[in-house]
Enzyme design. Sequence first.
Site, PDB file in Angstrom:
ATOM      1  CB  CYS A   2      -0.860   0.039   1.264  1.00 39.50           C
ATOM      2  SG  CYS A   2      -1.937  -1.372   1.464  1.00 39.50           S
ATOM      3  NE  ARG A  27       4.381   1.280  -1.375  1.00 39.71           N
ATOM      4  CZ  ARG A  27       5.424   0.472  -1.142  1.00 39.71           C
ATOM      5  NH1 ARG A  27       6.474   0.534  -1.941  1.00 39.71           N
ATOM      6  NH2 ARG A  27       5.427  -0.392  -0.162  1.00 39.71           N
ATOM      7  CD1 TRP A  76      -1.963  -5.734  -2.889  1.00 41.52           C
ATOM      8  CD2 TRP A  76      -2.533  -4.609  -4.727  1.00 41.52           C
ATOM      9  NE1 TRP A  76      -1.995  -6.628  -3.915  1.00 41.52           N
ATOM     10  CE2 TRP A  76      -2.346  -5.986  -5.064  1.00 41.52           C
ATOM     11  CE3 TRP A  76      -2.898  -3.735  -5.730  1.00 41.52           C
ATOM     12  CZ2 TRP A  76      -2.514  -6.465  -6.356  1.00 41.52           C
ATOM     13  CZ3 TRP A  76      -3.053  -4.232  -7.019  1.00 41.52           C
ATOM     14  CH2 TRP A  76      -2.868  -5.565  -7.318  1.00 41.52           C
ATOM     15  CG  ASN A 102       2.540  -1.135   3.022  1.00 44.89           C
ATOM     16  OD1 ASN A 102       1.908  -2.133   2.654  1.00 44.89           O
ATOM     17  ND2 ASN A 102       3.719  -0.812   2.539  1.00 44.89           N
ATOM     18  N   GLY A 103       0.840  -3.378   5.296  1.00 48.38           N
ATOM     19  CA  GLY A 103       1.363  -4.648   5.810  1.00 48.38           C
ATOM     20  C   GLY A 103       0.233  -5.558   6.251  1.00 48.38           C
ATOM     21  CD  GLU A 491       5.261 -16.515 -19.419  1.00 51.30           C
ATOM     22  OE1 GLU A 491       4.249 -16.760 -20.092  1.00 51.30           O
ATOM     23  OE2 GLU A 491       5.480 -15.398 -18.917  1.00 51.30           O
ATOM     24  CE  LYS A 495       6.329 -12.142 -19.773  1.00 46.84           C
ATOM     25  NZ  LYS A 495       5.262 -13.041 -19.828  1.00 46.84           N
ATOM     26  CD  GLU A 498       4.156 -10.108 -22.859  1.00 45.48           C
ATOM     27  OE1 GLU A 498       3.093  -9.477 -22.877  1.00 45.48           O
ATOM     28  OE2 GLU A 498       4.402 -10.992 -22.017  1.00 45.48           O
ATOM     29  CG  HIS A 514       6.569 -34.410 -35.170  1.00 44.45           C
ATOM     30  ND1 HIS A 514       6.242 -35.634 -35.684  1.00 44.45           N
ATOM     31  CD2 HIS A 514       7.131 -34.655 -33.963  1.00 44.45           C
ATOM     32  CE1 HIS A 514       6.549 -36.586 -34.811  1.00 44.45           C
ATOM     33  NE2 HIS A 514       7.091 -36.015 -33.761  1.00 44.45           N
ATOM     34  CE  LYS A 613       0.172  -6.659 -15.401  1.00 47.59           C
ATOM     35  NZ  LYS A 613       1.210  -7.659 -15.763  1.00 47.59           N
TER      36      LYS A 613
END
Length: 618
Positions: A2, A27, A76, A102-103, A491, A495, A498, A514, A613
């Site tokens: 946060c 954050r 958050w 925050n925590g 993946e 990466k 993109e 193949h 995003k």
Amino acid sequence: MCGISGYIGNKDAYPIIINGLKRLEYRGYDSAGVLMYDGAEINLSKTKGKVSALEEITNKDPKRKEGNIGIGHTRWATHGVPNDLNSHPHLSQSGDLAIVHNGIIENYDTLRKELISRGYTFQSDTDTEVLVNLIEEVKKQEKCKLGKAVQMALTQVTGAYAIAVFDKKKPNEIVVAKLGSPIAIGIGKNNKEFFIASDASPFIEFTKNAVYLEDEEMAIIKLGRDIRVRKIMNDLQIETSIQELQLSLEQIEKGGYDHFMIKEIHEQPKAIIDTYRGRMLADQGIIKMAGVDDNLEKFLNAERIIIVACGTSWHAGLVGEYLFEDMARIPVEVEYASEFRYRNPIISSKDIVIAISQSGETADTLAAIKLAKSKGAFVFGVCNVVGSSIARETDAGAYTHAGPEIGVASTKAFTTQITVLSLIALKLAKAKGTLSNSAFHTYLQKMQLIPSKVEKLLQLDEKVKEIARVYKDAKNCLYLGRGFNFPVALEGALKLKEISYIHAEGYPAAEMKHGPIALIDENMPIFVIATNKGHYDKVVSNIQEIKSRSGKIIAIVTEGDVTVKEIADHVIEIPETEEALTPLLTTIPFQLLSYHIAVMLDKNVDQPRNLAKSVTVE
Ligand code: AGP
């Protein structure tokens, strides 16, 4: 994570606090609030939504902006969904004390029950409101000042915190404390003003002099006086070192890294720990996951698990397929949500659908969930955003505690999704008896070692950078893996595609014969995962086939490998672990490789062209 932003001094506090919160939105941004003290009374404004939503409230009433002291917060969520009541700041029962936090207070439930027995009532579902009332109760019982009350209260707390606390009866001071979450204090000239923040971005233009509290330290901030820092556990005052900051505003928001993506790659050891913290009790040989525990019979009796997701989350789902089938012997199929929702799939009430989504807002995944529910399936969510649409739509779930992922290219979301899927697969395997107790315990021990192994891999950054320099101008690349690492090959290719815009494809290593092997020549870099578990000899054969066609081979191998070292053009050595856990390690070099190539090609790493995003449209 946060964001905390506070001010005490001779300026109007509100604009400083609000602009500070905007700079801290990376954050956390699911709710925001600000408390102002105008010399006579507290004015509290808070709401679900971004800081802009908070401004809509404060702009309607000038009184909400008045005063030279205030504390603000951008959230958050970890405890309690994002809503107005759960937003910070929180007031104590008397209304005298205010806190931003925050925590996570791990023993908040015990403390809350004790406070209720002493007549306290609570407005929110948060651990933070418990903490501010604990401070109030200590202050009342001990008849002490705020600083002492905070110090004594924190000795009763377990968990992580960065807090700022204000007492309207002593309005010329703010008390801050830290354990596990960051807090910085900006110091104005001659102590005429102080800034409090989660990092220096809210105050860097006002002062470059700052004190960063260390763990288990607190400070009483009073105008005109040097701040006094003390140890929480023994209340002893300690010397403080004032730092002169050299970082730019942009660098501070990125934690000193050049981009959010590389910052988030480096956050993975902590993100993995935060994801299994409180769930995997390795010493006791227990995995606790409320969403699974409360529905264990459903999972154990499921005829099939269908995993629906998109992009990187789909790749994590593919790792999940290997985990669930190999460990828990439950049939799994992995579906692109965008295909699943339209192909009139056969779904029954005997199916469990697992929806994986970092943002929790991907339209195709959300639609697939609704389709599955309409056909009677039980739907379990794996999301990174508390209170997101997918988190609310699913019947149960488990959050990845990766913290906000700002870079468009998903990195820490991928490894924390795999961590959650690994815990579920292990839990089900233990419950079904398809994994021996000793194997189960071994996995837990090995999982506990993963964060330090990821940390060790991150030290290979320079070596990966050298490889990136050699292959940054390639036009096409191939990524190969087998078994648990086939999804990692997919993946790795995603990466690179993109963020560097280089065409790349991932394949099962055996699939080369193949067709794709026709592509190979001296201009084709092939990134191969050849760890010593999982069909090693077969992968070596694949590498030799490629070598004989002049392909350039960059291999990820297990530390100490000699065979592949003799064939490949480059090798990256990763620490040994259980085969099923290798994706948590093998993906790291590919993340670093794609990042460095994109930077060398001067691409917009955090916001690549054409991408968002979260794909909230079809
Ligand atoms: C991955 O790097 C991309 N950002 C993208 O593929 C992403 O994984 C996909 O859009 C799914 O997003 P979600 O996890 O938020 O649902």
